[in-house]
Motif scaffolding. Structure first.
Motif, PDB file in Angstrom:
ATOM      1  N   VAL A 157     -18.216  70.958   8.654  1.00 46.52           N
ATOM      2  CA  VAL A 157     -19.640  70.641   8.571  1.00 46.52           C
ATOM      3  C   VAL A 157     -20.319  71.322   9.748  1.00 46.52           C
ATOM      4  O   VAL A 157     -19.837  71.265  10.876  1.00 46.52           O
ATOM      5  N   HIS A 158     -21.433  71.962   9.485  1.00 43.77           N
ATOM      6  CA  HIS A 158     -22.204  72.613  10.548  1.00 43.77           C
ATOM      7  C   HIS A 158     -23.573  71.938  10.611  1.00 43.77           C
ATOM      8  O   HIS A 158     -24.219  71.740   9.587  1.00 43.77           O
ATOM      9  N   PHE A 159     -23.997  71.568  11.814  1.00 45.25           N
ATOM     10  CA  PHE A 159     -25.231  70.813  12.021  1.00 45.25           C
ATOM     11  C   PHE A 159     -26.276  71.662  12.725  1.00 45.25           C
ATOM     12  O   PHE A 159     -25.952  72.501  13.556  1.00 45.25           O
ATOM     13  N   ASP A 160     -27.527  71.405  12.429  1.00 43.16           N
ATOM     14  CA  ASP A 160     -28.654  71.953  13.161  1.00 43.16           C
ATOM     15  C   ASP A 160     -29.545  70.779  13.532  1.00 43.16           C
ATOM     16  O   ASP A 160     -29.929  70.005  12.661  1.00 43.16           O
ATOM     17  N   GLY A 161     -29.866  70.639  14.803  1.00 42.31           N
ATOM     18  CA  GLY A 161     -30.774  69.571  15.210  1.00 42.31           C
ATOM     19  C   GLY A 161     -30.224  68.686  16.291  1.00 42.31           C
ATOM     20  O   GLY A 161     -30.973  67.986  16.953  1.00 42.31           O
ATOM     21  N   ASP A 162     -28.911  68.672  16.482  1.00 49.33           N
ATOM     22  CA  ASP A 162     -28.400  67.946  17.642  1.00 49.33           C
ATOM     23  C   ASP A 162     -27.951  68.967  18.680  1.00 49.33           C
ATOM     24  O   ASP A 162     -27.805  70.142  18.399  1.00 49.33           O
TER      25      ASP A 162
ATOM     26  N   ILE B 287     -30.467  64.423   7.551  1.00 45.59           N
ATOM     27  CA  ILE B 287     -30.031  63.040   7.701  1.00 45.59           C
ATOM     28  C   ILE B 287     -30.498  62.508   9.053  1.00 45.59           C
ATOM     29  O   ILE B 287     -30.520  63.237  10.037  1.00 45.59           O
ATOM     30  N   ALA B 288     -30.897  61.228   9.065  1.00 50.17           N
ATOM     31  CA  ALA B 288     -31.337  60.562  10.291  1.00 50.17           C
ATOM     32  C   ALA B 288     -30.592  59.237  10.419  1.00 50.17           C
ATOM     33  O   ALA B 288     -30.047  58.716   9.441  1.00 50.17           O
TER      34      ALA B 288
ATOM     35  N   PHE C 163     -27.723  58.642  18.281  1.00 50.84           N
ATOM     36  CA  PHE C 163     -28.654  59.756  18.221  1.00 50.84           C
ATOM     37  C   PHE C 163     -30.071  59.197  18.182  1.00 50.84           C
ATOM     38  O   PHE C 163     -30.282  58.110  17.656  1.00 50.84           O
ATOM     39  N   PRO C 164     -31.065  59.918  18.736  1.00 51.15           N
ATOM     40  CA  PRO C 164     -32.428  59.388  18.746  1.00 51.15           C
ATOM     41  C   PRO C 164     -32.961  59.065  17.346  1.00 51.15           C
ATOM     42  O   PRO C 164     -32.698  59.805  16.391  1.00 51.15           O
ATOM     43  N   ALA C 165     -33.701  57.974  17.255  1.00 53.43           N
ATOM     44  CA  ALA C 165     -34.306  57.565  15.979  1.00 53.43           C
ATOM     45  C   ALA C 165     -35.361  58.578  15.544  1.00 53.43           C
ATOM     46  O   ALA C 165     -35.932  59.302  16.371  1.00 53.43           O
ATOM     47  N   ASN C 166     -35.585  58.614  14.250  1.00 51.41           N
ATOM     48  CA  ASN C 166     -36.609  59.484  13.656  1.00 51.41           C
ATOM     49  C   ASN C 166     -36.442  60.955  14.033  1.00 51.41           C
ATOM     50  O   ASN C 166     -37.409  61.685  14.208  1.00 51.41           O
TER      51      ASN C 166
END
Length: 143
Positions: A109-114, A80-81, A47-50
């Protein structure tokens, strides 16, 4: 083994925010008013950094009296990064009336951001470790 190998769960080739490891619970364990501590460690890669991702754990459970699934959040964690490595998250879970009525319960688990923009990726690889749900308090009869 000497105990130096860390075994953990990995979810890769995800293509939706809710794609994660899941596990089932016996619904008889969840009585309104019981309190549990939910804890785990997670890390992401590929996944992209930062670029931190927000995520939370939620139940998916069937409400037979309403003939529908419910998705109550059971733990919200700090974003989380990749740079975080293993990151711990824990907190209390108070069983509500809705949770007590649920059957066929699992945790996801549900993610927001990817997957942004438009759910086309990139999608993080997710590692999950030291998962626990521990009884803390409540009427303990029958446990």
């Amino acid at each position: 083994e000497d105990g130096s190998v860390n075994r953990f769960y990995r979810t890769k080739a995800r293509d939706y925010r809710g794609h994660s490891m899941r596990w089932n619970f016996d619904p008889q364990c969840f009585v309104r008013g019981y309190v549990f501590t939910v804890s785990h460690r997670m890390r992401i890669s590929d996944f992209p950094a930062n670029r931190p991702m927000e995520y939370w754990l939620r139940f998916k459970g069937w409400l037979p009296d309403e003939e529908r699934n419910a998705y109550p959040t059971i733990l919200t964690c700090d974003p989380i990064a990749v740079e975080d490595g293993w990151k711990a998250c824990s907190g209390p879970l108070l069983i509500t009336e809705e949770m007590e009525r649920m059957t066929k319960i699992n945790v996801e688990v549900h993610f927001d951001g990817d997957g942004e923009p438009n759910n086309v990726g990139p999608w993080a690889t997710v590692d999950w470790d030291d998962i626990s749900v521990k009884f803390v308090s409540g009427p303990a009869e029958g446990l």
